[in-house]
Every structure is written in C-alpha cells, then in structure tokens.
Design a protein around this motif. Structure first.
Motif, PDB file in Angstrom:
ATOM      1  N   HIS A 151      -7.912  19.680  10.079  1.00 58.23           N
ATOM      2  CA  HIS A 151      -8.112  18.282   9.685  1.00 58.23           C
ATOM      3  C   HIS A 151      -7.272  17.986   8.447  1.00 58.23           C
ATOM      4  O   HIS A 151      -7.317  18.728   7.472  1.00 58.23           O
ATOM      5  N   TYR A 152      -6.520  16.911   8.498  1.00 59.19           N
ATOM      6  CA  TYR A 152      -5.625  16.540   7.393  1.00 59.19           C
ATOM      7  C   TYR A 152      -5.959  15.102   6.958  1.00 59.19           C
ATOM      8  O   TYR A 152      -5.758  14.161   7.726  1.00 59.19           O
ATOM      9  N   THR A 153      -6.481  14.982   5.751  1.00 59.10           N
ATOM     10  CA  THR A 153      -6.905  13.646   5.303  1.00 59.10           C
ATOM     11  C   THR A 153      -5.726  12.866   4.715  1.00 59.10           C
ATOM     12  O   THR A 153      -4.772  13.440   4.203  1.00 59.10           O
ATOM     13  N   PHE A 154      -5.823  11.558   4.824  1.00 57.73           N
ATOM     14  CA  PHE A 154      -4.838  10.675   4.197  1.00 57.73           C
ATOM     15  C   PHE A 154      -5.557   9.468   3.607  1.00 57.73           C
ATOM     16  O   PHE A 154      -6.702   9.175   3.970  1.00 57.73           O
ATOM     17  N   PHE A 155      -4.895   8.781   2.693  1.00 52.24           N
ATOM     18  CA  PHE A 155      -5.520   7.610   2.058  1.00 52.24           C
ATOM     19  C   PHE A 155      -4.453   6.647   1.552  1.00 52.24           C
ATOM     20  O   PHE A 155      -3.275   7.011   1.410  1.00 52.24           O
ATOM     21  N   GLY A 156      -4.892   5.419   1.280  1.00 51.29           N
ATOM     22  CA  GLY A 156      -3.993   4.442   0.671  1.00 51.29           C
ATOM     23  C   GLY A 156      -4.125   4.590  -0.836  1.00 51.29           C
ATOM     24  O   GLY A 156      -5.236   4.445  -1.364  1.00 51.29           O
ATOM     25  N   GLU A 157      -3.030   4.897  -1.504  1.00 48.27           N
ATOM     26  CA  GLU A 157      -3.134   5.204  -2.927  1.00 48.27           C
ATOM     27  C   GLU A 157      -3.599   4.007  -3.763  1.00 48.27           C
ATOM     28  O   GLU A 157      -4.249   4.181  -4.788  1.00 48.27           O
ATOM     29  N   GLU A 217       0.861  -1.183   0.000  1.00 46.65           N
ATOM     30  CA  GLU A 217       0.000   0.000   0.000  1.00 46.65           C
ATOM     31  C   GLU A 217       0.894   1.227   0.000  1.00 46.65           C
ATOM     32  O   GLU A 217       2.093   1.127   0.314  1.00 46.65           O
ATOM     33  N   GLU A 218       0.318   2.358  -0.376  1.00 42.05           N
ATOM     34  CA  GLU A 218       1.091   3.595  -0.308  1.00 42.05           C
ATOM     35  C   GLU A 218       0.312   4.619   0.501  1.00 42.05           C
ATOM     36  O   GLU A 218      -0.787   5.009   0.118  1.00 42.05           O
ATOM     37  N   PHE A 219       0.883   5.023   1.618  1.00 39.48           N
ATOM     38  CA  PHE A 219       0.267   6.063   2.453  1.00 39.48           C
ATOM     39  C   PHE A 219       0.450   7.384   1.718  1.00 39.48           C
ATOM     40  O   PHE A 219       1.573   7.749   1.352  1.00 39.48           O
ATOM     41  N   ASP A 220      -0.640   8.091   1.480  1.00 43.96           N
ATOM     42  CA  ASP A 220      -0.562   9.327   0.706  1.00 43.96           C
ATOM     43  C   ASP A 220      -1.415  10.405   1.345  1.00 43.96           C
ATOM     44  O   ASP A 220      -2.538  10.136   1.771  1.00 43.96           O
ATOM     45  N   SER A 221      -0.862  11.601   1.430  1.00 47.24           N
ATOM     46  CA  SER A 221      -1.644  12.736   1.929  1.00 47.24           C
ATOM     47  C   SER A 221      -1.132  14.016   1.271  1.00 47.24           C
ATOM     48  O   SER A 221       0.041  14.357   1.397  1.00 47.24           O
ATOM     49  N   PHE A 222      -2.019  14.699   0.566  1.00 44.92           N
ATOM     50  CA  PHE A 222      -1.644  15.960  -0.080  1.00 44.92           C
ATOM     51  C   PHE A 222      -1.506  17.069   0.955  1.00 44.92           C
ATOM     52  O   PHE A 222      -0.610  17.886   0.868  1.00 44.92           O
ATOM     53  N   SER A 223      -2.437  17.065   1.931  1.00 47.43           N
ATOM     54  CA  SER A 223      -2.400  18.151   2.918  1.00 47.43           C
ATOM     55  C   SER A 223      -1.220  18.019   3.870  1.00 47.43           C
ATOM     56  O   SER A 223      -0.729  19.018   4.395  1.00 47.43           O
ATOM     57  N   LEU A 224      -0.756  16.788   4.081  1.00 49.57           N
ATOM     58  CA  LEU A 224       0.394  16.590   4.962  1.00 49.57           C
ATOM     59  C   LEU A 224       1.719  16.576   4.184  1.00 49.57           C
ATOM     60  O   LEU A 224       2.796  16.568   4.787  1.00 49.57           O
ATOM     61  N   ASN A 225       1.642  16.535   2.863  1.00 50.59           N
ATOM     62  CA  ASN A 225       2.833  16.412   2.002  1.00 50.59           C
ATOM     63  C   ASN A 225       3.618  15.140   2.291  1.00 50.59           C
ATOM     64  O   ASN A 225       4.843  15.152   2.388  1.00 50.59           O
ATOM     65  N   ARG A 226       2.915  14.062   2.457  1.00 48.73           N
ATOM     66  CA  ARG A 226       3.602  12.815   2.782  1.00 48.73           C
ATOM     67  C   ARG A 226       3.180  11.706   1.822  1.00 48.73           C
ATOM     68  O   ARG A 226       2.025  11.616   1.419  1.00 48.73           O
ATOM     69  N   GLU A 227       4.146  10.854   1.481  1.00 51.74           N
ATOM     70  CA  GLU A 227       3.915   9.738   0.560  1.00 51.74           C
ATOM     71  C   GLU A 227       4.903   8.631   0.942  1.00 51.74           C
ATOM     72  O   GLU A 227       6.106   8.867   0.914  1.00 51.74           O
ATOM     73  N   LYS A 228       4.381   7.491   1.362  1.00 55.79           N
ATOM     74  CA  LYS A 228       5.290   6.436   1.823  1.00 55.79           C
ATOM     75  C   LYS A 228       4.771   5.065   1.399  1.00 55.79           C
ATOM     76  O   LYS A 228       3.609   4.730   1.656  1.00 55.79           O
ATOM     77  N   VAL A 229       5.646   4.282   0.793  1.00 56.75           N
ATOM     78  CA  VAL A 229       5.267   2.922   0.387  1.00 56.75           C
ATOM     79  C   VAL A 229       5.273   2.029   1.627  1.00 56.75           C
ATOM     80  O   VAL A 229       6.235   2.033   2.395  1.00 56.75           O
ATOM     81  N   LEU A 230       4.175   1.297   1.812  1.00 58.30           N
ATOM     82  CA  LEU A 230       4.066   0.399   2.965  1.00 58.30           C
ATOM     83  C   LEU A 230       4.165  -1.039   2.472  1.00 58.30           C
ATOM     84  O   LEU A 230       3.262  -1.524   1.788  1.00 58.30           O
ATOM     85  N   PHE A 231       5.246  -1.688   2.798  1.00 55.35           N
ATOM     86  CA  PHE A 231       5.455  -3.058   2.328  1.00 55.35           C
ATOM     87  C   PHE A 231       4.704  -4.042   3.219  1.00 55.35           C
ATOM     88  O   PHE A 231       4.497  -3.765   4.404  1.00 55.35           O
ATOM     89  N   PRO A 232       4.273  -5.185   2.655  1.00 53.38           N
ATOM     90  CA  PRO A 232       3.461  -6.124   3.435  1.00 53.38           C
ATOM     91  C   PRO A 232       4.175  -6.629   4.689  1.00 53.38           C
ATOM     92  O   PRO A 232       5.377  -6.918   4.648  1.00 53.38           O
ATOM     93  N   GLN A 233       3.431  -6.685   5.772  1.00 49.26           N
ATOM     94  CA  GLN A 233       3.940  -7.177   7.062  1.00 49.26           C
ATOM     95  C   GLN A 233       5.177  -6.417   7.535  1.00 49.26           C
ATOM     96  O   GLN A 233       6.076  -6.987   8.153  1.00 49.26           O
ATOM     97  N   GLN A 234       5.221  -5.137   7.219  1.00 51.08           N
ATOM     98  CA  GLN A 234       6.358  -4.314   7.663  1.00 51.08           C
ATOM     99  C   GLN A 234       5.856  -3.014   8.259  1.00 51.08           C
ATOM    100  O   GLN A 234       4.767  -2.558   7.947  1.00 51.08           O
ATOM    101  N   GLN A 235       6.716  -2.415   9.091  1.00 48.35           N
ATOM    102  CA  GLN A 235       6.372  -1.122   9.669  1.00 48.35           C
ATOM    103  C   GLN A 235       7.131  -0.020   8.945  1.00 48.35           C
ATOM    104  O   GLN A 235       8.287  -0.220   8.549  1.00 48.35           O
ATOM    105  N   ALA A 236       6.474   1.105   8.768  1.00 47.37           N
ATOM    106  CA  ALA A 236       7.133   2.250   8.140  1.00 47.37           C
ATOM    107  C   ALA A 236       7.020   3.443   9.083  1.00 47.37           C
ATOM    108  O   ALA A 236       6.042   3.560   9.821  1.00 47.37           O
ATOM    109  N   ILE A 237       8.032   4.295   9.049  1.00 44.75           N
ATOM    110  CA  ILE A 237       8.022   5.460   9.946  1.00 44.75           C
ATOM    111  C   ILE A 237       8.075   6.746   9.126  1.00 44.75           C
ATOM    112  O   ILE A 237       8.911   6.880   8.229  1.00 44.75           O
ATOM    113  N   ILE A 238       7.189   7.670   9.451  1.00 52.05           N
ATOM    114  CA  ILE A 238       7.266   9.002   8.859  1.00 52.05           C
ATOM    115  C   ILE A 238       7.085  10.050   9.960  1.00 52.05           C
ATOM    116  O   ILE A 238       6.538   9.747  11.022  1.00 52.05           O
TER     117      ILE A 238
END
Lengths: 129, 310
Positions: free
Chosen positions: A95-101, A65-86
């Motif tokens: 309010h700042y929305t985010f979604f899985g791309e 999955e890819e964590f994506d947020s325009f309002s937060l200016n963040r984009e991070k690839v989330l690999f299966p069964q792994q943790q990601a840090i941003i």
C-alpha cells in the motif's frame, strides 16, 4: 581543473544517455485520478505489481494542488483545470499512500499494488486514452 | 493551516538555510587552513574570534571571510527573490513545455547545476592552499561559485514555497485566521530552519578545528549529491530515465516523512527506498569528485617533490 570538470561532464552525459529510458515510447498501462473539491477520486486505486504505469491526474478544482507521496517518491504540481502525468513503478505489492500537499486533511488516497489480475475498474481506466 | 505552512516551509526553505551554513563553514575552514599555511597572524586572530564567540550569529561570522560577506548574501538573496517571483509566476506556462514535462526537465537541470557548482567548490577546497591563495583569480572564482550555489538553491527551493503562498491567497477563506496561520507558520518554520542551520554551523566549527580537517567540504558534497538525486527523481517521474524496483526499504527505521527523514533527505539525499540506478548514481556522484580531488592533491605533491629535487 576546468578541463577535468569538462571531461567529467562529458563522461557523465554519456552515462545519462545510457540511463535514458529506452522505453520512452513504450505503451504503459494508464490509470486516471481526479481531484475535485480537494478530494481524490478514486481514493483507493489498484495497480499491477512490478509494472510501470502512467498516472493521469486531472485537477478539476480552481486552485492549485501538489500531488505528494513519500512512499512512491513522487511530487507533482497540479495546476487548476489541467491534467498532469506521472509514471509510477515498478513496485512490489503493498500500500502506497499519497496526499495533496496543500490540503493534506482532505486530499488523501492510497495506491494498492497487487499481484492479482487487473480489476474491472482499472481495466476501465486503461481505456482512458 | 499553521502546521501545513510549517511543513511546506521546512521542505522548501531548510535547504537554503543549510547551504548558507555549509558555505560559511567551508569559508571558515579555508580561512583556518590559510592561516596555518601562511602563518598570517591577522587571519589566525580572525579565525580564533570565530571559534570562540559562541553567541556570534552565522551572518556575523561571515563578515570575517572573504567570499561570502553579509553584503553578498543580501545581494544574492535580492536577485534570487526576483528569480523566485518570476519562476512562480511562469510556473503554469513552464509546466506545459515538453508535452507537460516542462517543470521536471527545467528543475532537474537546475538541480544538476547546483551539483555541478558544488563539485567546483569542493575541488577548489581540495586544491593545495599555497597555490590557491597566491592566485587571487581562484579566490574570485570561488566567490562566484559560492554565490551561484546560493542563487540556484534559493531560486529552486524558494519558488515552490512562493507558489504555495500564491496558491493560498487565491482561495476564498476567512481572512483573519487564514493570514494569522500563514504568518505564524512562517515565523515558526523560519525559527526551526534558522536553529538547525546555526546548530550545524557550530557543529562544523567544533569538528573542523584542525587546518587539515575537511568535514564541511564533504558535507557540502553530500548536500550536492542530495540535490542531484532530487533532479534524478524528477526525470524518473516523467519516464525520461528508467526506474527499477526498490532494493530495500528503511522506512521502518527512518521514515522520509518524519522530522529526521526531512532533515536527512535535505542534508545528504536520504532515500528510504532506493532503486539500483539511484544507488549507482549516488555512489558515482560521490566517488567521482573525491577521486578528482585526490588526483589534484597527488599531482600537486608530485610537482612539488619534482621541483624540490631539481
């Protein structure tokens, strides 16, 4: 011309060195987000205003999955069964929305930045590490 | 699936189409200036052909230039395709480097390289032409720089799309509608990207009619600054570079997730909520090469005047 470019690169590297966060080793408030069955848990998260926070995203799915947020200016690839840090912030209240791309219809959430004191749930999340 | 594929494709592949368009426009402009300075009728005729053939495709126009030919584009795309495959294959391992910040660090370096090569291309285009075209070595360097820009942009942006496709194929879904959605999405997305790139090329062709006009080179510089800003945001994301509060928000005017927002972000690094540090880097990244370009031109004019009086 290449000498000039080399000089510019040298100066730029110094500027970048100054820009490097002096607080790299500083402790940040930690928050945790879990991705399961293409859904984010919690779907709404409250974080403190004007403070940089560390967000750990745990992808418990078997797909990428890819964590994506325009309002937060963040984009991070989330690999299966792994943790990601941003790192997020410092942000003004709002309010700042985010979604899985890759699954934008199901994987959605919102980060609420508030001046109020940390809520019970966020305090709990702070103890993750 | 269809809309999502189109959106991901636009985000990933539009920069590739735009950079090809900008580089071709820059080449055409160089050719035009060269013909004006040397009085070469053959070149002038070629440039005239490009200017008046409205139905000429971007790739066909490239055939007339020296640096970016169709063969160059195909060869570069082939090598870039191999790099894209390797990058997307090793992405999970790369992400684990530098305590989980591997992808951000590697990609920010690549974005920085794109900006570096674009600065070189910009400075070469600013260099006085009489010297530039007498020196075949500079033309050769220019050619290599253009190929490097193309290769890097293709590799960086293509790898994200390749990874998206790879991730979709691992999911268990009904095969027929699934692949139909992807194929349709790719066709529509490619069509949109190609249309925007051709429109931009013809816009630049209309604007850059005078030999002294340098709109294409300035737009290419802005594109490079946009790439640098993407690299900077990746470093901010992993707290390597400090980020401050947002200075303003223009989301109510042009939202970054709108179609125009996508285009402007890719074209010149539009940011609806910039921080003070981002703004400082953005302005410096534009002013620095502009100043060096002016200095090179001034130095050349000074040298020419000195030689003339002697």
């Amino acid at each position: 011309m290449f000498k000039i470019v080399a000089k510019i690169s040298f100066i730029t590297s110094y500027i970048l060195l100054f820009m490097v966060s002096a607080s790299v080793l500083a402790q940040r408030p930690v928050f945790k987000l879990v991705l399961k069955n293409h859904l984010f848990y919690p779907a709404e998260m409250i974080i403190p205003a004007n403070k940089k926070i560390k967000l750990i995203i745990d992808n418990q799915d078997d797909s990428v999955e890819e964590f994506d947020s325009f309002s937060l200016n963040r984009e991070k690839v989330l690999f299966p069964q792994q943790q990601a840090i941003i790192y997020i912030g410092p942000l003004p209240p709002g309010h700042y929305t985010f979604f899985g791309e890759y699954h934008p219809n199901s994987a959605r959430g919102v980060i609420t930045v508030s001046d109020a004191v940390l809520t019970k749930s966020t305090k709990k999340a702070n103890n993750v590490n | 699936m269809l809309i999502n594929t189109v959106l991901v494709l636009l985000q990933s592949l539009l920069p590739i189409f735009l950079v090809v368009s900008l580089l071709l426009a820059l080449q055409r402009q160089n050719l035009l200036t060269r013909s004006a300075n040397t009085g070469d009728e053959t070149i002038a005729k070629q440039t005239e052909q490009v200017s008046h053939l409205d139905d000429l495709s971007v790739i066909s126009a490239a055939k007339l230039t020296n640096s970016i030919t169709l063969a160059n584009v195909i060869n570069t795309s082939f090598f870039a395709f191999i790099i894209v495959c390797l990058l997307s294959y090793y992405m999970p391992s790369l992400s684990q480097l530098f305590t989980g910040n591997g992808l951000e660090i590697i990609f920010s370096i690549l974005f920085g390289l794109i900006y570096g090569f674009i600065i070189l291309a910009f400075l070469i285009s600013q260099k006085p032409l009489i010297n530039r075209h007498k020196d075949s070595r500079v033309t050769w360097q220019n050619s290599l720089i253009n190929i490097a820009i193309l290769l890097l942009v293709f590799s960086v942006h293509g790898s994200y799309f390749s990874f998206y496709l790879k991730s979709l194929t691992t999911q268990s879904m009904s095969i027929t509608p699934f692949y139909a959605g992807i194929v349709m999405g790719i066709i529509i997305g490619t069509g949109i990207c190609l249309s925007i790139a051709i429109l931009l090329y013809f816009f630049l062709m209309t604007v850059d009619k005078k030999p002294t006009s340098k709109v294409a080179s300035y737009l290419l510089l802005l594109f490079g600054v946009g790439q640098l800003m993407q690299g900077l945001q990746l470093l901010e994301q992993v707290d390597i570079i400090a980020s401050n509060s947002h200075l303003w928000s223009t989301s109510y005017l042009i939202s970054e997730d709108s179609e125009l927002g996508y285009f402007l972000t890719i074209l010149f690094g539009y940011e609806a909520t910039p921080s003070a540090m981002e703004l400082a880097v953005y302005i410096s990244a534009i002013l620095l090469p502009l100043s060096v370009g002016k200095f090179i031109t001034y130095k050349h004019h000074h040298a020419t005047l000195t030689n003339g009086t002697e």
